[in-house]
Scaffold this active site. Structure first.
Site, mmCIF file in Angstrom:
data_model
loop_
_atom_site.group_PDB
_atom_site.id
_atom_site.type_symbol
_atom_site.label_atom_id
_atom_site.label_comp_id
_atom_site.label_asym_id
_atom_site.label_seq_id
_atom_site.Cartn_x
_atom_site.Cartn_y
_atom_site.Cartn_z
ATOM 1 N N ASP A 187 0.867 -1.162 0.000
ATOM 2 C CA ASP A 187 0.000 0.000 0.000
ATOM 3 C C ASP A 187 0.909 1.217 0.000
ATOM 4 O O ASP A 187 1.898 1.240 0.741
ATOM 5 C CB ASP A 187 -0.875 0.007 1.254
ATOM 6 N N ARG A 224 -5.678 11.777 -0.339
ATOM 7 C CA ARG A 224 -5.838 11.900 -1.797
ATOM 8 C C ARG A 224 -7.176 12.527 -2.136
ATOM 9 O O ARG A 224 -8.163 12.291 -1.441
ATOM 10 C CB ARG A 224 -5.773 10.530 -2.465
ATOM 11 N N SER A 241 -1.608 4.866 -6.085
ATOM 12 C CA SER A 241 -1.643 3.606 -5.341
ATOM 13 C C SER A 241 -0.539 2.630 -5.727
ATOM 14 O O SER A 241 0.051 2.711 -6.794
ATOM 15 C CB SER A 241 -3.000 2.959 -5.599
HETATM 16 C C1 MIC Z 1 -5.062 4.118 -1.722
HETATM 17 O O1 MIC Z 1 -4.964 4.894 -0.779
HETATM 18 O O2 MIC Z 1 -5.179 4.484 -2.911
HETATM 19 C C2 MIC Z 1 -5.039 2.645 -1.436
HETATM 20 C C3 MIC Z 1 -6.351 2.101 -1.758
HETATM 21 O O3 MIC Z 1 -4.775 2.431 -0.080
HETATM 22 C C4 MIC Z 1 -3.935 2.031 -2.305
HETATM 23 C C5 MIC Z 1 -3.867 0.591 -2.288
HETATM 24 C C6 MIC Z 1 -4.897 -0.077 -3.120
HETATM 25 O O4 MIC Z 1 -5.125 0.338 -4.259
HETATM 26 O O5 MIC Z 1 -5.441 -1.071 -2.666
HETATM 27 C C7 MIC Z 1 -2.541 2.556 -2.068
HETATM 28 O O6 MIC Z 1 -2.394 3.684 -1.698
HETATM 29 O O7 MIC Z 1 -1.563 1.858 -2.360
HETATM 30 FE FE1 SF4 Z 2 -7.077 3.415 3.447
HETATM 31 FE FE2 SF4 Z 2 -7.195 5.860 2.524
HETATM 32 FE FE3 SF4 Z 2 -5.242 5.143 4.083
HETATM 33 FE FE4 SF4 Z 2 -5.326 4.184 1.583
HETATM 34 S S1 SF4 Z 2 -5.057 6.294 2.178
HETATM 35 S S2 SF4 Z 2 -4.892 3.021 3.469
HETATM 36 S S3 SF4 Z 2 -7.518 4.002 1.345
HETATM 37 S S4 SF4 Z 2 -7.390 5.235 4.669
#
Ligand code: MIC
Ligand code: SF4
Length: 756
Positions: free
Chosen positions: A160, A450, A645
């Site tokens: 992640d 984001r 991501s």
């Molecule tokens: C995000 O914040 O975009 C996510 C969802 O946590 C992603 C991981 C994913 O796409 O499952 C990330 O930041 O890597």
């Molecule tokens: Fe979850 Fe948002 Fe953190 Fe990604 S940025 S791990 S989607 S809480």
């Protein structure tokens, strides 16, 4: 309980010697980043000095963390690696698949029904291979990691991009694709290009309305979404030491938004306090013994220009609260300029929802400061003007803030408390039902990280602004985007003018953290008998078949699938939100491939020319037609392609559907690696202006692919529909091993062969 003190003690036992060896080899004082990198070399002690931004280096991370949406693919791949157990401590966290709708309890119950097949799969694989499992509702991966596993001077990877959050506790923690995690879980080295180093000197002290979040919002303004690419950002100075450990975590978390490999802070007392408060006095004691190795050599911070590739200085005493957005996290507006900026850009001033929490900002400090504002609503006879929601980062935080009365305070202002999960941060927010796609133009403010289009609620017309939890709360009270709590008054129910008092809170709970069931399930000592079931008819899970290598002859006569225009993040390539349900089923999720990318020739999304038929259609359908025809394709893109991501789906889906190459002006780091791992060609234009030469009807021949070798650009012959030709030079960053992945079809195919 869940952390591994023996592993940490081993790291600390060797650190002095390893740092000393590195200092000798490098020949000068070391930054913290270098100390951590050089003390985690796969080959043990340093024997050569690496060139930053150039040399590929093998590392031995201390741990791995995966979240449910990426763990499915990671573990489906790991099951092919031929290993009985993971080689390093690893955890899986169920957080992304819980949709926010009415509130924690009901939402969690629904998620446990709708996604039980996936949770069961993850739990049984974890049990089998010795992986710690955090069940749905336990919390968001990065908050749970900070509370339980992160330790100063350590190195970890996670599937992640916000794994970098653990930098708040002085780690080098890096976001990777699942295939990279498989390497480490399988006991192999993990490869990374030795990063460049950006130093951020923080002078002064935060006060009043300014929060740690504003530091990173300012850094994003300075560096932009790609300014940190290939670099570790190391923070230091009196401003750094005066900040809480969780505040440091927020700053590191959003380092992902400037493209940084990771961010980190040198060890200080805030880390000691946080370790002790989270029941890890043994880690704190061990760190104290080796503390000089857990921060840079003193000369480094005294003369940073000599040791970092770039130095930025921010005076916290002068820093204003910021709101960044909409649609990109680096568009920064100091709150005093918001009124003007909103007018100029025609941003709707009425704020419909304020959302706090997420992995980025749900520490005890954040929540207590936001609650101090919520309390003023009743005290000053105000009325909330926007809706307000909270997503706590972990059950431990949630339990503690409930005990301490903060949840109650939020309830009195009509807030909705969502489950301890990602929810609205990742489009798992059922705000509009099935009407999200053409929802109304509206403004929201949140304390997440984001804010790409559709990110929170699936509505392309929602403008999301990112700010600190304090500022988000104040703005939700006022209901206006241009409300500046530092200077502006509100009119209360009595018609009187009132001002909000500055937020106040606690760094750590005065009565300590508490929790009844943190949500951790330890794996069996011997998991060999555990059976992992995947139904062949499941629409959520699908066992993987190895990718066939792409042969040189298939790289002739290729067609263009799409030339993407402008920003093309992983959300454009493999959307999240409702599609998260297919993260364990490659063929099903492939139906969202590139549907968010804008076609440069008609500026539409999901509308590309099928050169076989001459007709226009959606990207996935068009690509499936090429696949059926046996024609390989190429995707062309702009700068920072694949930003955002770590999801390797953004590489595996095109690969599965028969895309062979991605040619762009520049890549985001994780995405570039993901493409390589899946045996594709990840290429960049040697001359950026060649992007403009690519036409909709082009045919592509990789004329010298049989000579594919490190440091040698490839030549692509592009034949336009009028018969004219262009030769385009494509750079690449493949080393020998990575070319091996391409030749064998994927990195996993190589592991499998080696372990056979
Ligand atoms: C995000 O914040 O975009 C996510 C969802 O946590 C992603 C991981 C994913 O796409 O499952 C990330 O930041 O890597
Ligand atoms: Fe979850 Fe948002 Fe953190 Fe990604 S940025 S791990 S989607 S809480």
């Amino acid at each position: 309980m869940a952390f591994d003190i023996d592993m940490i003690k081993t790291v600390y036992a060797n650190i002095a010697e390893k740092v000393e060896a590195a200092r000798k080899i490098v020949g000068k004082p070391l930054t913290l980043s270098e100390k951590i990198l050089y003390s985690h070399l796969w080959d043990g002690k340093a024997t050569e000095a690496f060139v930053r931004g150039k040399d590929y280096v093998d590392f031995a991370p201390d741990r791995v963390a995966c979240q449910d949406a990426t763990a499915q693919m990671a573990l489906l791949q790991f099951m092919h690696a031929g290993k009985p157990k993971v080689a390093v401590p690893t955890t899986v966290h169920c957080d992304h698949l819980i949709q926010a709708k009415v509130g924690a309890e009901a939402d969690l119950k629904r998620a446990n029904q709708t996604s039980n097949e996936v949770f069961d799969f993850l739990e049984s694989v974890s049990n089998k291979y010795g992986i710690g499992f955090w069940k749905p509702g336990a919390g968001i991966i990065h908050q749970v990691v900070l509370e339980n596993y992160a330790f100063p001077g350590g190195m970890m990877i996670g599937t992640d991009s916000h794994t970098v959050n653990a930098g708040g506790l002085g780690m080098v923690a890096i976001g990777v694709g699942g295939a990279d995690a498989v390497d480490v879980m399988a006991g192999m080295a993990w490869e990374l290009k030795f990063p460049k180093l950006i130093g951020v000197k923080l002078t002064g002290k935060l006060s009043g309305w300014t929060a740690p979040k504003d530091v990173i919002l300012k850094v994003a303004d300075i560096l932009t979404v790609k300014g940190g690419t290939g670099a570790i950002v190391e923070y230091f100075g009196e401003g750094a030491t005066s900040m809480s450990c969780t505040g440091k975590g927020t700053i590191c978390n959003m380092g992902a938004e400037v493209g940084a490999t990771t961010s980190t802070f040198g060890y200080d007392e805030s880390m000691d306090r946080y370790l002790r408060a989270t029941d890890r006095a043994d880690v704190a004691d061990a760190a104290l013994q080796v503390k000089e190795h857990l921060t840079a050599d003193s000369e480094v911070y005294a003369n940073p220009e000599q040791y970092f590739d770039q130095v930025i200085e921010i005076n916290l005493s002068e820093l204003e609260p910021h709101l960044n957005g909409p649609f990109t996290p680096d568009l920064a507006t100091p709150i005093s300029k918001m009124s003007e900026a909103a007018k100029e850009n025609d941003w709707p001033l009425n704020v419909e929802v304020g959302l706090i929490g997420s992995c980025t900002n749900s520490s005890y400090e954040d929540i207590s400061r936001a609650a101090s504002l919520a309390k003023q609503v009743a005290d000053k006879d105000l009325k909330m003007k926007s809706e307000f929601t909270i997503t706590p980062g972990s059950e431990q935080v949630r339990y503690t803030i409930e005990r301490d009365g903060f949840i109650n305070t939020f309830n009195t202002i009509g807030a909705t408390v969502f489950a301890n999960a990602c929810g609205p941060c990742i489009g798992m927010w059922d705000r509009y039902g099935d009407k999200a796609a053409d929802g109304p133009r509206n403004t929201i403010v949140h304390s997440f990280n984001r804010n790409f289009a559709k990110r929170a609620d699936g509505n392309p017309n929602t403008l999301a602004f990112v700010g600190s939890p304090e500022l988000v709360t104040a703005i939700a009270i006022a209901g206006r985007l241009d409300f500046n709590p530092v200077t502006d008054k509100l009119i209360n129910e009595e018609g009187e003018e009132v001002m909000l008092d500055e937020p106040r809170g606690y760094e750590l709970p005065p009565e300590g953290f508490a929790v009844e069931d943190a949500g951790y399930i330890a794996p069996k000592e011997d998991g060999s008998g555990v059976e992992v079931k995947v139904s062949p008819t499941s629409e959520r899970l699908q066992l993987l078949a190895p990718f066939e290598p792409i042969k040189p002859e298939q790289l002739q006569g290729m067609k263009l699938l799409i030339k993407a225009f402008g920003k093309c993040t992983t959300d454009h390539i493999s959307m999240a939100g409702p599609w998260l349900r297919y993260r364990g089923h490659l063929d099903n999720i492939a139906n969202n491939t590139l549907i968010g990318a804008v076609n440069a020739f008609n500026k539409k999304t999901n509308f590309v020319k099928n050169q076989l038929e001459g007709e226009y259609g959606g990207v996935p359908d068009t690509q499936r037609a090429y696949k059926a025809d046996g024609t390989k394709t190429i995707v062309v893109g702009d700068h920072n392609y694949g930003e955002g991501s770590s999801r390797e789906h953004a590489a595996m889906q095109p690969r599965h559907l028969g895309v062979a190459a991605v040619l762009v002006k520049s890549f985001a780091r994780i995405h570039e690696t993901n493409l390589k791992k899946q045996g594709m060609l990840a290429l960049t234009f040697a001359d950026e202006s060649d992007y403009d030469r690519i036409q909709e009807d082009d045919t592509f021949n990789f004329v010298d692919i049989t000579d594919f070798s490190p440091n040698k650009p490839l030549t692509i012959e592009v034949i336009h529909s009028d018969g004219s030709k262009d030769n385009i030079i494509a750079n690449h960053s493949y080393n020998d091993a990575q070319i091996g992945w391409f030749k064998e079809g994927s990195a996993l195919n190589v592991i499998k062969r080696e372990n056979a």
